[in-house]
Motif scaffolding. Structure first.
Motif, PDB file in Angstrom:
ATOM      1  N   GLY A  25      33.162 -21.377 -16.948  1.00 30.98           N
ATOM      2  CA  GLY A  25      34.402 -21.939 -16.432  1.00 30.98           C
ATOM      3  C   GLY A  25      35.123 -21.001 -15.497  1.00 30.98           C
ATOM      4  O   GLY A  25      34.638 -19.927 -15.140  1.00 30.98           O
ATOM      5  N   HIS A  26      36.320 -21.407 -15.116  1.00 32.18           N
ATOM      6  CA  HIS A  26      37.123 -20.692 -14.126  1.00 32.18           C
ATOM      7  C   HIS A  26      37.404 -19.257 -14.579  1.00 32.18           C
ATOM      8  O   HIS A  26      37.871 -19.024 -15.677  1.00 32.18           O
ATOM      9  N   GLY A  27      37.069 -18.296 -13.748  1.00 35.19           N
ATOM     10  CA  GLY A  27      37.380 -16.899 -14.019  1.00 35.19           C
ATOM     11  C   GLY A  27      36.349 -16.160 -14.840  1.00 35.19           C
ATOM     12  O   GLY A  27      36.398 -14.951 -14.944  1.00 35.19           O
ATOM     13  N   ALA A  28      35.406 -16.881 -15.457  1.00 36.91           N
ATOM     14  CA  ALA A  28      34.446 -16.228 -16.343  1.00 36.91           C
ATOM     15  C   ALA A  28      33.563 -15.224 -15.598  1.00 36.91           C
ATOM     16  O   ALA A  28      33.161 -14.222 -16.171  1.00 36.91           O
ATOM     17  N   ARG A  29      33.297 -15.484 -14.318  1.00 35.56           N
ATOM     18  CA  ARG A  29      32.420 -14.609 -13.538  1.00 35.56           C
ATOM     19  C   ARG A  29      32.939 -13.180 -13.478  1.00 35.56           C
ATOM     20  O   ARG A  29      32.183 -12.221 -13.498  1.00 35.56           O
ATOM     21  N   TRP A  30      34.264 -13.005 -13.365  1.00 37.57           N
ATOM     22  CA  TRP A  30      34.854 -11.675 -13.206  1.00 37.57           C
ATOM     23  C   TRP A  30      35.614 -11.228 -14.461  1.00 37.57           C
ATOM     24  O   TRP A  30      36.261 -10.191 -14.450  1.00 37.57           O
ATOM     25  N   ALA A  31      35.560 -11.988 -15.528  1.00 37.55           N
ATOM     26  CA  ALA A  31      36.336 -11.712 -16.740  1.00 37.55           C
ATOM     27  C   ALA A  31      36.121 -10.292 -17.263  1.00 37.55           C
ATOM     28  O   ALA A  31      34.997  -9.811 -17.353  1.00 37.55           O
ATOM     29  N   GLY A  32      37.246  -9.606 -17.543  1.00 34.05           N
ATOM     30  CA  GLY A  32      37.193  -8.269 -18.111  1.00 34.05           C
ATOM     31  C   GLY A  32      36.925  -7.166 -17.109  1.00 34.05           C
ATOM     32  O   GLY A  32      36.895  -5.992 -17.478  1.00 34.05           O
ATOM     33  N   GLN A  33      36.732  -7.498 -15.841  1.00 34.60           N
ATOM     34  CA  GLN A  33      36.453  -6.483 -14.829  1.00 34.60           C
ATOM     35  C   GLN A  33      37.742  -5.961 -14.209  1.00 34.60           C
ATOM     36  O   GLN A  33      38.737  -6.664 -14.119  1.00 34.60           O
ATOM     37  N   GLY A  39      40.994 -13.625  -3.883  1.00 37.49           N
ATOM     38  CA  GLY A  39      40.541 -14.993  -4.043  1.00 37.49           C
ATOM     39  C   GLY A  39      39.896 -15.469  -2.767  1.00 37.49           C
ATOM     40  O   GLY A  39      39.226 -14.700  -2.093  1.00 37.49           O
ATOM     41  N   HIS A  40      40.148 -16.694  -2.418  1.00 32.12           N
ATOM     42  CA  HIS A  40      39.519 -17.275  -1.234  1.00 32.12           C
ATOM     43  C   HIS A  40      40.559 -17.645  -0.181  1.00 32.12           C
ATOM     44  O   HIS A  40      41.736 -17.769  -0.483  1.00 32.12           O
ATOM     45  N   VAL A  41      40.073 -17.811   1.032  1.00 31.99           N
ATOM     46  CA  VAL A  41      40.919 -18.228   2.147  1.00 31.99           C
ATOM     47  C   VAL A  41      40.919 -19.750   2.193  1.00 31.99           C
ATOM     48  O   VAL A  41      39.856 -20.372   2.216  1.00 31.99           O
ATOM     49  N   GLU A  42      42.104 -20.336   2.171  1.00 31.81           N
ATOM     50  CA  GLU A  42      42.233 -21.792   2.279  1.00 31.81           C
ATOM     51  C   GLU A  42      41.965 -22.217   3.719  1.00 31.81           C
ATOM     52  O   GLU A  42      42.118 -21.427   4.652  1.00 31.81           O
ATOM     53  N   ALA A  43      41.600 -23.478   3.928  1.00 31.36           N
ATOM     54  CA  ALA A  43      41.364 -24.018   5.262  1.00 31.36           C
ATOM     55  C   ALA A  43      42.608 -23.802   6.133  1.00 31.36           C
ATOM     56  O   ALA A  43      43.723 -24.101   5.707  1.00 31.36           O
ATOM     57  N   GLU A  54      47.464 -14.751  -2.584  1.00 31.05           N
ATOM     58  CA  GLU A  54      46.777 -14.355  -3.823  1.00 31.05           C
ATOM     59  C   GLU A  54      47.572 -13.291  -4.582  1.00 31.05           C
ATOM     60  O   GLU A  54      47.680 -13.355  -5.807  1.00 31.05           O
ATOM     61  N   CYS A  55      48.130 -12.302  -3.875  1.00 32.73           N
ATOM     62  CA  CYS A  55      48.939 -11.270  -4.547  1.00 32.73           C
ATOM     63  C   CYS A  55      50.198 -11.874  -5.176  1.00 32.73           C
ATOM     64  O   CYS A  55      50.578 -11.522  -6.286  1.00 32.73           O
ATOM     65  N   ARG A  56      50.828 -12.792  -4.462  1.00 35.31           N
ATOM     66  CA  ARG A  56      52.028 -13.454  -4.990  1.00 35.31           C
ATOM     67  C   ARG A  56      51.667 -14.280  -6.226  1.00 35.31           C
ATOM     68  O   ARG A  56      52.334 -14.217  -7.248  1.00 35.31           O
ATOM     69  N   GLU A  57      50.568 -15.042  -6.162  1.00 35.25           N
ATOM     70  CA  GLU A  57      50.161 -15.893  -7.278  1.00 35.25           C
ATOM     71  C   GLU A  57      49.721 -15.075  -8.490  1.00 35.25           C
ATOM     72  O   GLU A  57      50.086 -15.384  -9.618  1.00 35.25           O
ATOM     73  N   GLU A  58      48.930 -14.033  -8.262  1.00 28.65           N
ATOM     74  CA  GLU A  58      48.328 -13.299  -9.376  1.00 28.65           C
ATOM     75  C   GLU A  58      49.252 -12.277 -10.012  1.00 28.65           C
ATOM     76  O   GLU A  58      49.214 -12.104 -11.233  1.00 28.65           O
ATOM     77  N   VAL A  59      50.059 -11.568  -9.206  1.00 28.20           N
ATOM     78  CA  VAL A  59      50.891 -10.500  -9.781  1.00 28.20           C
ATOM     79  C   VAL A  59      52.344 -10.514  -9.327  1.00 28.20           C
ATOM     80  O   VAL A  59      53.135  -9.657  -9.724  1.00 28.20           O
ATOM     81  N   GLY A  60      52.714 -11.439  -8.456  1.00 29.33           N
ATOM     82  CA  GLY A  60      54.107 -11.541  -8.031  1.00 29.33           C
ATOM     83  C   GLY A  60      54.531 -10.537  -6.980  1.00 29.33           C
ATOM     84  O   GLY A  60      55.715 -10.407  -6.697  1.00 29.33           O
ATOM     85  N   LEU A  61      53.582  -9.811  -6.363  1.00 27.17           N
ATOM     86  CA  LEU A  61      53.928  -8.909  -5.263  1.00 27.17           C
ATOM     87  C   LEU A  61      53.967  -9.728  -3.971  1.00 27.17           C
ATOM     88  O   LEU A  61      53.090 -10.554  -3.728  1.00 27.17           O
ATOM     89  N   ARG A  62      54.981  -9.481  -3.152  1.00 23.11           N
ATOM     90  CA  ARG A  62      55.219 -10.286  -1.949  1.00 23.11           C
ATOM     91  C   ARG A  62      54.865  -9.508  -0.684  1.00 23.11           C
ATOM     92  O   ARG A  62      55.735  -8.948  -0.033  1.00 23.11           O
ATOM     93  N   LEU A  63      53.574  -9.484  -0.353  1.00 19.43           N
ATOM     94  CA  LEU A  63      53.110  -8.740   0.821  1.00 19.43           C
ATOM     95  C   LEU A  63      53.704  -9.263   2.114  1.00 19.43           C
ATOM     96  O   LEU A  63      53.781  -8.533   3.100  1.00 19.43           O
ATOM     97  N   GLN A 106      49.662 -13.896 -13.501  1.00 16.64           N
ATOM     98  CA  GLN A 106      49.053 -15.206 -13.682  1.00 16.64           C
ATOM     99  C   GLN A 106      48.070 -15.057 -14.846  1.00 16.64           C
ATOM    100  O   GLN A 106      46.972 -14.524 -14.683  1.00 16.64           O
ATOM    101  N   ALA A 107      48.473 -15.513 -16.024  1.00 16.15           N
ATOM    102  CA  ALA A 107      47.729 -15.258 -17.263  1.00 16.15           C
ATOM    103  C   ALA A 107      46.277 -15.723 -17.205  1.00 16.15           C
ATOM    104  O   ALA A 107      45.403 -15.102 -17.810  1.00 16.15           O
ATOM    105  N   SER A 108      45.996 -16.775 -16.463  1.00 16.81           N
ATOM    106  CA  SER A 108      44.618 -17.259 -16.377  1.00 16.81           C
ATOM    107  C   SER A 108      43.732 -16.354 -15.522  1.00 16.81           C
ATOM    108  O   SER A 108      42.513 -16.426 -15.604  1.00 16.81           O
ATOM    109  N   GLU A 109      44.355 -15.484 -14.721  1.00 21.74           N
ATOM    110  CA  GLU A 109      43.605 -14.617 -13.810  1.00 21.74           C
ATOM    111  C   GLU A 109      43.707 -13.130 -14.125  1.00 21.74           C
ATOM    112  O   GLU A 109      42.754 -12.388 -13.921  1.00 21.74           O
ATOM    113  N   VAL A 110      44.884 -12.688 -14.606  1.00 27.68           N
ATOM    114  CA  VAL A 110      45.161 -11.256 -14.747  1.00 27.68           C
ATOM    115  C   VAL A 110      45.643 -10.928 -16.168  1.00 27.68           C
ATOM    116  O   VAL A 110      46.616 -11.500 -16.641  1.00 27.68           O
ATOM    117  N   ALA A 111      44.946  -9.984 -16.811  1.00 22.74           N
ATOM    118  CA  ALA A 111      45.347  -9.542 -18.148  1.00 22.74           C
ATOM    119  C   ALA A 111      46.338  -8.383 -18.082  1.00 22.74           C
ATOM    120  O   ALA A 111      47.226  -8.273 -18.916  1.00 22.74           O
TER     121      ALA A 111
END
Length: 123
Positions: A25-33, A39-43, A54-63, A106-111
């Motif tokens: 499932g989602h995130g399992a590929r990189w889990a624990g690393q 992430g990916h670039v949207e169209a 991605e930085c804003r979504e995952e950790v709240g940093l506003r580049l 983002q709890a589903s992405e970052v521990a």
């Protein structure tokens, strides 16, 4: 990298990917690393816009906050041809100009996340 006082050296920002023990499932590929926000670039999205999102979504940093970060450059892109579809790894390096701490994870992405002195990694 986080701005430091003269003589303090550089810090590198890392995250610990969530989902350690995940099988599929989602995130399992990189889990624990340990790695960097990403992430990916949207169209229609630029590389910088994707990194900022991605930085804003995952950790709240506003580049993309004016005066908060400065793009220093890019690390040469690498393509993992074994992946299907091909996976391109593109790292962008920013200098943090203001004292901003991660606002939310983002709890589903970052521990966990934090800065590590570059000197520690080179020792």
């Amino acid at each position: 990298r986080r701005r430091r006082l003269p003589g303090e050296g550089l810090d590198i920002f890392f995250i610990l990917r969530a989902g350690a023990g995940a099988r599929r499932g989602h995130g399992a590929r990189w889990a624990g690393q340990v790695g960097f926000p990403g992430g990916h670039v949207e169209a229609g999205e630029s590389d910088h816009a994707a990194v900022a999102r991605e930085c804003r979504e995952e950790v709240g940093l506003r580049l993309d906050q004016p005066g908060a970060y400065r793009l220093l450059g890019s690390v040469a892109e690498r393509t993992a041809r074994q992946a299907h579809p091909s996976l391109v790894v593109a790292c962008r390096v920013y200098e943090q100009l203001v004292d901003e701490k991660p606002q939310s994870l983002q709890a589903s992405e970052v521990a966990a996340c934090g800065w590590v002195p570059l000197q520690t990694l080179l020792a």
